[in-house]
Each structure stands twice: as C-alpha cells, then as structure tokens.
Design a protein around this motif. Sequence first.
Motif, mmCIF file in Angstrom:
data_model
loop_
_atom_site.group_PDB
_atom_site.id
_atom_site.type_symbol
_atom_site.label_atom_id
_atom_site.label_comp_id
_atom_site.label_asym_id
_atom_site.label_seq_id
_atom_site.Cartn_x
_atom_site.Cartn_y
_atom_site.Cartn_z
ATOM 1 N N GLN A 143 0.822 -1.214 0.000
ATOM 2 C CA GLN A 143 0.000 0.000 0.000
ATOM 3 C C GLN A 143 0.859 1.269 0.000
ATOM 4 O O GLN A 143 0.400 2.329 0.395
ATOM 5 C CB GLN A 143 -0.926 -0.009 1.210
ATOM 6 C CG GLN A 143 -1.974 -1.113 1.154
ATOM 7 C CD GLN A 143 -2.797 -1.207 2.420
ATOM 8 O OE1 GLN A 143 -2.477 -0.557 3.417
ATOM 9 N NE2 GLN A 143 -3.840 -2.025 2.392
ATOM 10 N N ALA A 144 2.126 1.113 -0.404
ATOM 11 C CA ALA A 144 3.035 2.248 -0.677
ATOM 12 C C ALA A 144 3.741 2.799 0.555
ATOM 13 O O ALA A 144 4.257 3.914 0.522
ATOM 14 C CB ALA A 144 2.307 3.377 -1.400
ATOM 15 N N ASP A 148 11.211 0.129 -8.163
ATOM 16 C CA ASP A 148 12.127 0.605 -9.200
ATOM 17 C C ASP A 148 12.207 2.132 -9.156
ATOM 18 O O ASP A 148 11.617 2.780 -8.284
ATOM 19 C CB ASP A 148 11.695 0.099 -10.573
ATOM 20 C CG ASP A 148 10.280 0.568 -10.940
ATOM 21 O OD1 ASP A 148 9.815 1.558 -10.330
ATOM 22 O OD2 ASP A 148 9.648 -0.056 -11.820
ATOM 23 N N VAL A 149 12.948 2.706 -10.098
ATOM 24 C CA VAL A 149 13.178 4.149 -10.100
ATOM 25 C C VAL A 149 11.890 4.933 -10.291
ATOM 26 O O VAL A 149 11.788 6.106 -9.919
ATOM 27 C CB VAL A 149 14.196 4.524 -11.192
ATOM 28 C CG1 VAL A 149 15.559 3.968 -10.851
ATOM 29 C CG2 VAL A 149 13.735 4.031 -12.565
ATOM 30 N N GLU A 150 10.878 4.300 -10.865
ATOM 31 C CA GLU A 150 9.607 4.971 -11.074
ATOM 32 C C GLU A 150 8.650 4.786 -9.904
ATOM 33 O O GLU A 150 7.520 5.261 -9.924
ATOM 34 C CB GLU A 150 8.953 4.444 -12.360
ATOM 35 C CG GLU A 150 9.786 4.748 -13.621
ATOM 36 C CD GLU A 150 9.141 4.166 -14.869
ATOM 37 O OE1 GLU A 150 8.159 3.402 -14.707
ATOM 38 O OE2 GLU A 150 9.612 4.483 -15.970
ATOM 39 N N GLY A 151 9.107 4.071 -8.874
ATOM 40 C CA GLY A 151 8.277 3.868 -7.694
ATOM 41 C C GLY A 151 7.339 2.682 -7.802
ATOM 42 O O GLY A 151 6.466 2.503 -6.943
ATOM 43 N N THR A 152 7.533 1.843 -8.804
ATOM 44 C CA THR A 152 6.669 0.667 -8.964
ATOM 45 C C THR A 152 7.043 -0.389 -7.931
ATOM 46 O O THR A 152 8.226 -0.685 -7.726
ATOM 47 C CB THR A 152 6.812 0.080 -10.378
ATOM 48 O OG1 THR A 152 6.497 1.099 -11.322
ATOM 49 C CG2 THR A 152 5.862 -1.112 -10.559
ATOM 50 N N PHE A 153 6.055 -0.960 -7.273
ATOM 51 C CA PHE A 153 6.266 -1.978 -6.236
ATOM 52 C C PHE A 153 6.839 -3.247 -6.845
ATOM 53 O O PHE A 153 6.242 -3.867 -7.724
ATOM 54 C CB PHE A 153 4.935 -2.266 -5.542
ATOM 55 C CG PHE A 153 5.030 -3.295 -4.450
ATOM 56 C CD1 PHE A 153 5.919 -3.136 -3.411
ATOM 57 C CD2 PHE A 153 4.221 -4.429 -4.477
ATOM 58 C CE1 PHE A 153 5.995 -4.070 -2.388
ATOM 59 C CE2 PHE A 153 4.295 -5.371 -3.479
ATOM 60 C CZ PHE A 153 5.185 -5.193 -2.428
#
Length: 571
Positions: A147-148, A176-181
């Motif tokens: 949930q971030a 990752d660098v894009e904030g993907t879980f």
Amino acid sequence: MAPGMTSTHRHPLRLRQMLRLLVGFAVALALGLTALLLAQSYQAALDDARTRAADAARLLEEHIVRTLRATDFIVGRVAQLGRSRSLDQLSHDEHAWRELLALDQGLPEPGTLWIADPDGIIRLGTIQFPAARSNISDRLYFIAHKQARRDLVIGPLVQTKSRDKQAFHVSRRIEDVEGTFMGVAAAGFDSDTFTNFHRTLPLGEQASITIIDLDGRVVLRQPDPARWVGASVAGGPLMKALSKGEPVGLVTAESPLDGVPRMVAYRLVSEFGLVVAAAVAVDDALASWRRNAMVVAAVAVALMALTWALVRFTFASLSREEALIQGLEEEVRSRTEEARAQAEEARRANESKSRFLASASHDLRQPLQAAGMFVEVLAARLDDSPHLVVVDKLRQSVDATQSLLSTLLDLSTLEAGKIQPQVTTFPLMPMLASLYDQMEPEASAKGLALRVVPTGIRVTSDPVLLERLLRNLMVNAIRYTQTGGVLLGCRRRGDHVEVCVVDSGVGIPDDKRDVVFEDFTRLGDKGSGAQRGLGLGLGVVRRTAHLLGHGLKLRSQSGKGSCFSVLIKTA
C-alpha cells in the motif's frame, strides 16, 4: 470512713490511673512508630520497584534502538540486492544467495533474511537455496509496503510458515526508479530474541519486558514469548497513558495479557513507531516488605504480651495493698486502745507499700525502656534494608552522573557474583558504533575528537558485559583527557583481537600502573560535581574482564596518554 484514711484510698487509685495512662501511651506510641516504619518501608519498596522498572525500560529502549538501526542498514542492503536484477534471476542466482548469507552475518541478533516478489512469494532466503516459496502476502508488513509505505515497517509477533517458530519481522519496500512496487526485503527474528537481556534484569520472577507497535500489537514479549503471538494491548492502561501525549511514564495496573498487577515503565521510541515497556509485579516488589512486616508484627505481639503480663502483675500487687490498707482501717476504728500500735503498723505498712510501689514502677519502666530499644533496633534493621539503601543512594545521587551510578551498580553485582556471562558470537562493529554514539556528545562537550576505526571482525563474548567494559574505558579516557582526542579501534593478535581505547590524556606514572585497577584509585584531575568519579571504573573493568576470561593490558606514558586494551577471542 475515718478522716485520716481518705488519702490512703486516693493514692493507689491515682497511681492505678497514672499507670493505665502510661501503659496506654507507651502502647499507642509503639503501635504508631511500628505503623509509620511499615508505611515508610512499604512506600520505599514500591519506589524501588518503580525505579528498577524505569531503568530497565531505558536500557530496553537503548537495546532495541541499536538493534533496529543495525537491522535497518542490513535490510536496506537486501533491498538493493532485490533491485539489482529480476526476481526470477535472483531465485536461481547462487552468488546472490551467498551475498544474502554474508549480510545475514551482520545482523545484530541471530535471524533470517529474504526477498519476496510483488505477490508475496519468497524468491530468495537465507534458510535454504533455492528458497521454499512460502506466501507472505497476508502479513501486515507486506500489506503495508504494497500500500506504498516506504519507511521501515516492524511487524508483530507471528507464527512462521516455513518453520515451527514464532518471529517478528523488520522490512523495507523494494521498488524501481519509477516507484513501482517490486517486492519486500525483510529480516526475521525468532521470539527468543532478547531472552538473555531479560534474564540479566533484576526485576523479579513475574517481571516482563514488552515491545508493542502504536496500534497495541505485541511485537515481542519476554518471558514465554511464544504465548503472545497475535496478542494486543490496545485499549489497555499503557496505551491509554500513551494516548494522553506522555511519551515516557509509569502506570500501575492489572496486565490485560495475563491479569498480573504490575508497575509498568514505558518509553515511546518514535524513531521506529514502537513502545518499550518493563514491568515489575506488585507481589514481587512487596515480597521483602511482607517478610519484614511479619517480623515486625511478631516482635510487636511479643512486646505487647510482655507489657500486659507486667501490667497485670503490678495491678494485682496494688489490689493486694489496697485490701491490706482497708483491713488496717477497720482494725483502727474497732480498737481505739490499740490506735497507736495500729497506726504504727499502718505507717510501717504504708512505708512497705511505698517501697513496693517504687520497685514495681522501676520494674515497669525497665520493660518499657526495653520496648523502646526494640523499636530502635527494629528501625536500625529496616534502615539497613537493601531496598532502603538503594532508595537512599538514588536520593543522594540526584545531581550525580548516570555513569557514576552504573559503576556502583556494576561493582556491586560483580562483587555479589550474581552475573553469569551469556557468551555468543557477534560482529564487533555495531557495538563500536553504538559506543561512539553514546560517548561522542560528552567528548564534543570537552572539545575532544572521538574516532572509531571500522572493522568487520566477529568476536565471542557476552555483548552486554563487553559493551559495559568498553564504555567504562571510554568514560575514563574522556574524563582524564583535556586536549586531543580518544580513539577506539582493533588489532588482530592471531586468533584474538585486541580492542584498544587510546587517549591523549594525562597518562599514568610507572609507579601507579600496578594500583590503577584497584578500587577507589584516582589519578590526576578527578573532576568535580557530576564529573567527579569514585575511582571504581577500572575496578569494574578488571572484574568484568576476569569474569569474561579476557586479557587486559595497559600501556601509558605520563603526560602523553594511555592505551587500555582488551584481548578477545575471534569467531
């Protein structure tokens, strides 16, 4: 009644009344003093227990903060490993597994490390290779990261899925660098973590230490940690006190977990969103007081029985005297011719009575004085109670430093032979880093440079006792160093490592090196106020090193500084 006989009737009556008043006053005074002493010792026993609980909570806070800081660093490295390549590659990469094993060796407590994918499937772990693909998607820490949540998450105590163990977990999100879980990097610690720490605390048989999160879920509790899987104290007295905005405090209440009334000292560890608590059972705190109260009660009953027996004897004697006087008066009235003879006899009898009353009064004062002595002896006995001595020392030490108190406590426990080393194998660097964090403010305040040389060495010792030993050496080094600095570092010596504390202080003359480790030995500038030492620090160091079986060396040059070193076996 004859006119001359009135005073002879009134005199024994007044004496009887005076004796009653005197005995009543003595009994009331004895009971009042006894009640006061018992009340004071009762309060002192509770105050001592509260102080011990507060000290234990502070030590637990320091211990958990050191553990979690070191674990956070390791878990961060594991998260980097999880981002370095795809999880499919990691799950079959033996080199990555060995890198994970190397990170596991740096954990401050024995534990396990693993990496889970976005679905909660464990892809790489230290337990085995390839990893058994357990699913942790239902764990609170995994859900939080999914949930971030990007900070460190500490999960409550749970039953593990791959082993018959209970554990709590420390984790970080992998993205990752894009904030993907991408998954979760986690460290797990079995429920017996801190068992040895709990055993070293002088809190009593029914004492407990507890770590909970801000929702009241139990992260770890000692003793019998396996009993508290899934337990919660939400809505309990501790959480209510915390909700009032009191980050540090003490509550006395019945435990919602086991129903035992305890005095609970707690501290909020806001850095990690945890609350640590140390609790002393009320029954344990009052056990010594109850024993003393029974002794006091027994002595009081004995004294009361003795006093009652003496009073009865005195009043019986007075009754006999009164009967004799009454008979003499009747004889005088009936025989006028023998008035002089009877009057003389009455006079002699009156003199005899006076001597008897004087003797009886003396005999009565003696046991009353003895009763007073018993009370004084009892007061002296309670004054020597260990609990009252601790309270008195704490009261006298309001303006003293914590190190001075710790030195006195360490010396007493070492002399008593109550400390049993809990030897284990652990990395030395987290301890050195912790010592730096503790001592750097004091060194900076004196304008000294404090330096720690990094090391990857693992040693075999009792971490708690070894840290206390090194802390004493560093406190001593900073105290006797006015300019320059203090260095903490290591040197290999075969299968041992020499941990050195080097200072640029006053140094130790050659003729003092044989006595510097003796108690109450102080050299050079001894400080004043909170900085003044009792000369016990190196005595504690010597006893602790002997207890651990570590060698202790001293190299010094007067006016240029000293080097104290401890020789420890490496893992």
